[in-house]
Design a protein around this motif. Sequence first.
Motif, PDB file in Angstrom:
ATOM      1  N   TYR A   1     -13.716  25.316  26.825  1.00 38.44           N
ATOM      2  CA  TYR A   1     -12.554  24.947  27.631  1.00 38.44           C
ATOM      3  C   TYR A   1     -11.660  23.905  26.941  1.00 38.44           C
ATOM      4  N   PRO A   2     -12.197  22.806  26.414  1.00 38.63           N
ATOM      5  CA  PRO A   2     -11.313  21.847  25.729  1.00 38.63           C
ATOM      6  C   PRO A   2     -10.615  22.458  24.521  1.00 38.63           C
ATOM      7  N   ASP A   3     -11.285  23.374  23.833  1.00 38.42           N
ATOM      8  CA  ASP A   3     -10.648  24.012  22.682  1.00 38.42           C
ATOM      9  C   ASP A   3      -9.464  24.876  23.109  1.00 38.42           C
ATOM     10  N   LEU A   4      -9.598  25.549  24.243  1.00 40.24           N
ATOM     11  CA  LEU A   4      -8.484  26.346  24.743  1.00 40.24           C
ATOM     12  C   LEU A   4      -7.273  25.477  25.065  1.00 40.24           C
ATOM     13  N   LEU A   5      -7.531  24.293  25.585  1.00 37.32           N
ATOM     14  CA  LEU A   5      -6.424  23.412  25.970  1.00 37.32           C
ATOM     15  C   LEU A   5      -5.681  22.840  24.768  1.00 37.32           C
ATOM     16  N   LYS A   6      -6.269  22.959  23.586  1.00 39.27           N
ATOM     17  CA  LYS A   6      -5.601  22.449  22.378  1.00 39.27           C
ATOM     18  C   LYS A   6      -4.308  23.197  22.092  1.00 39.27           C
ATOM     19  N   MET A   7      -4.142  24.381  22.674  1.00 38.68           N
ATOM     20  CA  MET A   7      -2.902  25.130  22.467  1.00 38.68           C
ATOM     21  C   MET A   7      -1.682  24.353  22.982  1.00 38.68           C
ATOM     22  N   PHE A   8      -1.919  23.350  23.844  1.00 41.36           N
ATOM     23  CA  PHE A   8      -0.816  22.585  24.404  1.00 41.36           C
ATOM     24  C   PHE A   8      -0.478  21.353  23.568  1.00 41.36           C
ATOM     25  N   GLY A   9      -1.107  21.242  22.411  1.00 43.30           N
ATOM     26  CA  GLY A   9      -0.754  20.198  21.458  1.00 43.30           C
ATOM     27  C   GLY A   9      -0.831  18.804  22.028  1.00 43.30           C
ATOM     28  N   PRO A  10       0.231  18.023  21.869  1.00 42.99           N
ATOM     29  CA  PRO A  10       0.208  16.628  22.334  1.00 42.99           C
ATOM     30  C   PRO A  10      -0.001  16.495  23.839  1.00 42.99           C
ATOM     31  N   GLN A  11       0.245  17.574  24.573  1.00 48.39           N
ATOM     32  CA  GLN A  11       0.093  17.516  26.031  1.00 48.39           C
ATOM     33  C   GLN A  11      -1.304  17.932  26.491  1.00 48.39           C
ATOM     34  N   ALA A  12      -2.200  18.222  25.562  1.00 46.79           N
ATOM     35  CA  ALA A  12      -3.534  18.710  25.941  1.00 46.79           C
ATOM     36  C   ALA A  12      -4.270  17.713  26.827  1.00 46.79           C
ATOM     37  N   ASP A  13      -4.162  16.430  26.523  1.00 40.79           N
ATOM     38  CA  ASP A  13      -4.860  15.424  27.335  1.00 40.79           C
ATOM     39  C   ASP A  13      -4.295  15.381  28.753  1.00 40.79           C
ATOM     40  N   ALA A  14      -2.994  15.520  28.873  1.00 37.65           N
ATOM     41  CA  ALA A  14      -2.380  15.513  30.202  1.00 37.65           C
ATOM     42  C   ALA A  14      -2.828  16.726  31.012  1.00 37.65           C
ATOM     43  N   VAL A  15      -2.956  17.877  30.337  1.00 38.42           N
ATOM     44  CA  VAL A  15      -3.428  19.072  31.031  1.00 38.42           C
ATOM     45  C   VAL A  15      -4.881  18.884  31.450  1.00 38.42           C
ATOM     46  N   THR A  16      -5.699  18.321  30.556  1.00 40.41           N
ATOM     47  CA  THR A  16      -7.107  18.074  30.880  1.00 40.41           C
ATOM     48  C   THR A  16      -7.233  17.165  32.091  1.00 40.41           C
ATOM     49  N   ALA A  17      -6.388  16.155  32.164  1.00 36.66           N
ATOM     50  CA  ALA A  17      -6.448  15.220  33.288  1.00 36.66           C
ATOM     51  C   ALA A  17      -6.044  15.891  34.596  1.00 36.66           C
ATOM     52  N   GLN A  18      -5.102  16.819  34.510  1.00 40.11           N
ATOM     53  CA  GLN A  18      -4.637  17.489  35.734  1.00 40.11           C
ATOM     54  C   GLN A  18      -5.599  18.586  36.184  1.00 40.11           C
ATOM     55  N   TYR A  19      -6.329  19.169  35.216  1.00 38.19           N
ATOM     56  CA  TYR A  19      -7.243  20.278  35.517  1.00 38.19           C
ATOM     57  C   TYR A  19      -8.634  19.951  34.958  1.00 38.19           C
ATOM     58  N   PRO A  20      -9.278  18.909  35.472  1.00 37.04           N
ATOM     59  CA  PRO A  20     -10.592  18.537  34.945  1.00 37.04           C
ATOM     60  C   PRO A  20     -11.633  19.609  35.264  1.00 37.04           C
ATOM     61  N   LEU A  21     -12.509  19.844  34.317  1.00 34.12           N
ATOM     62  CA  LEU A  21     -13.483  20.922  34.451  1.00 34.12           C
ATOM     63  C   LEU A  21     -14.367  20.748  35.683  1.00 34.12           C
ATOM     64  N   ASP A  22     -14.685  19.496  36.028  1.00 33.21           N
ATOM     65  CA  ASP A  22     -15.603  19.289  37.151  1.00 33.21           C
ATOM     66  C   ASP A  22     -14.968  19.583  38.513  1.00 33.21           C
ATOM     67  N   ARG A  23     -13.695  19.915  38.539  1.00 36.53           N
ATOM     68  CA  ARG A  23     -13.034  20.275  39.794  1.00 36.53           C
ATOM     69  C   ARG A  23     -13.284  21.749  40.140  1.00 36.53           C
ATOM     70  N   TYR A  24     -13.783  22.524  39.204  1.00 33.70           N
ATOM     71  CA  TYR A  24     -13.880  23.968  39.385  1.00 33.70           C
ATOM     72  C   TYR A  24     -15.332  24.418  39.260  1.00 33.70           C
ATOM     73  N   ALA A  25     -15.663  25.473  39.985  1.00 39.01           N
ATOM     74  CA  ALA A  25     -17.042  25.968  39.990  1.00 39.01           C
ATOM     75  C   ALA A  25     -17.444  26.555  38.643  1.00 39.01           C
ATOM     76  N   GLN A  26     -16.494  27.115  37.902  1.00 40.95           N
ATOM     77  CA  GLN A  26     -16.777  27.728  36.609  1.00 40.95           C
ATOM     78  C   GLN A  26     -15.628  27.442  35.651  1.00 40.95           C
ATOM     79  N   PRO A  27     -15.904  27.390  34.343  1.00 43.11           N
ATOM     80  CA  PRO A  27     -14.831  27.164  33.367  1.00 43.11           C
ATOM     81  C   PRO A  27     -13.737  28.229  33.451  1.00 43.11           C
ATOM     82  N   GLU A  28     -14.121  29.469  33.778  1.00 45.88           N
ATOM     83  CA  GLU A  28     -13.118  30.537  33.890  1.00 45.88           C
ATOM     84  C   GLU A  28     -12.092  30.221  34.979  1.00 45.88           C
TER      85      GLU A  28
END
Length: 540
Positions: free
Chosen positions: A371-398
């Motif tokens: 999942y974090p590797d997929l978010l790298k497509m957003f470049g400098p904004q990857a951390d902001a996306v991770t913060a908005q969509y944290p993995l522990d908020r969802y039942a599965q990474p998909e």
Amino acid sequence: MNADCSGSEREANWRTKARRGAFRAVLVSAVMAAVFSAVTACGDEKDQQPTDAAVVQTRSGPVRGTVTADERAFSGIPYAAPPVGELRWKPPAAPAVWSAERDATKPGAECLQPEDAGRLTGSEDCLFLNVWTPSGAADRKRPVLVWIHGGAFTTGSGSLYNPARLVRTGDMVVVTINYRLGALGFLGHPAVAHEDGQVGNFGLLDQQAALRWVRDNIAAFGGDPAKVTIAGESAGAMSVCDHLVSPASDRLFHGAILQSGPCEMQTDRQTAVAKSEEYSATIGCPDADAAAVARCLRAVPAEQVAATPLHFTGEAGVGLPSPSYGQPLLPDDPMVAFRDGKAAKVPVLIGVNRDEYTYFVAGQTITAQQYPDLLKMFGPQADAVTAQYPLDRYAQPELAWSAVMTDHVFACPIADNTKSLTRTGPVYAYEFADPDAAPLPGLPSPPPFPLGAAHGFELPYLFDLDRTPSPATSAQQALSDKMIRYWSAFVHTGDPNANGLPHWPRHTGDQSLVLHPDTATTTNIHETHHCALWTQIPTP
């Protein structure tokens, strides 16, 4: 035998002939038959309609369809000449004319497209449409809905969508169409440019030819050519975006419905040409003089062309043969044109499904480490996306990745278009949100995780689709009935509101009607789908 419309003259003639004796009785009968025909010809135009409700006279010739107690259906009507041989990669030509009744009881061939396991289905000879009307529809003019199917511009056909419920409940005429797909529909090689120098977009030209056919023929089926709404889902909605800004589509429609249309996934002419030239080489037609390349392209077997459809634009590893702008047919990127107030001044109904991207992830496995590797497509904004969509908020990474891509590719660009289109006409926005909608065919069964209101899952609430279950519970059936009534009211008046339905507010701020089996409320798409973040990140 000629006869005028004077009753006294006819009667005198008849009496004279009758006195000539019994041996002229047969001739008298013939005279009376001719006189009766002349009287009919002098009546109202309404009285000239054929008594056989299954037969309609189009400008090309008569067609015989199917009649039931509730509707009439006319299938497989050609709206353009077969785009084969020298007509491959040319704008659609006029259809042939026929005199005998044409069988319109079964669909025409779908356009050539890939099927499961690499097989091909369909034909190059595929420019057909289907017309559905209420029974007795010719007695008065009813509004018309023209449906443009989705399928990433590579698959689908008009005959997959049975609009019987829309026709019956909505008291409207519905037309579903085919158009050229894949490379056959969107190859932008200069060697097969249009006469005015435009490239590609043959599928869009087909759609415009179908709309002109509707303008010229639909009155014979009981439709009103002055009240036509175009509608589509996914690639069909992208097509509607294009028609909203294409000068050649002007006045061919009077309202528009866009369901889950990622209209940012268009391409510019320069990219279309470059990718098309690369594609031409892969199918054995490398660079040479234009005439030689054109001959080569038109000689390639259709199966070879369709087996490797051209992909103009991609995102997250998924591509599609997009329409191209920057030329007279489509002067501007529709997203930009909407913001500049250049869209057609018509009412618009537009919406998104709450869980669009689960449809595309259902066959994949995504691990917590990936999942974090997929978010790298957003470049400098990857951390902001991770913060908005944290993995522990969802039942599965998909599900986390689906939420990211639903908002990025569908919800927020559609919210942008929704706001922009309010500059040119009334807009009514929705979010389809049935969490238990039945999956479409082709997805894993049972699904690996809850798919929710995924891409395309609203379609069975409007159409009867082959191999797709209709809404199952009483609440889902009630939602389907409401949606059909909303869509029908919009086709009739440009406003989805009707007696007995929850109020659908006109979109003047950020509120969209939520289409859910158990609730009737509105939502702010911009907030619920985190669009403040995505407006800072361009779509790949």
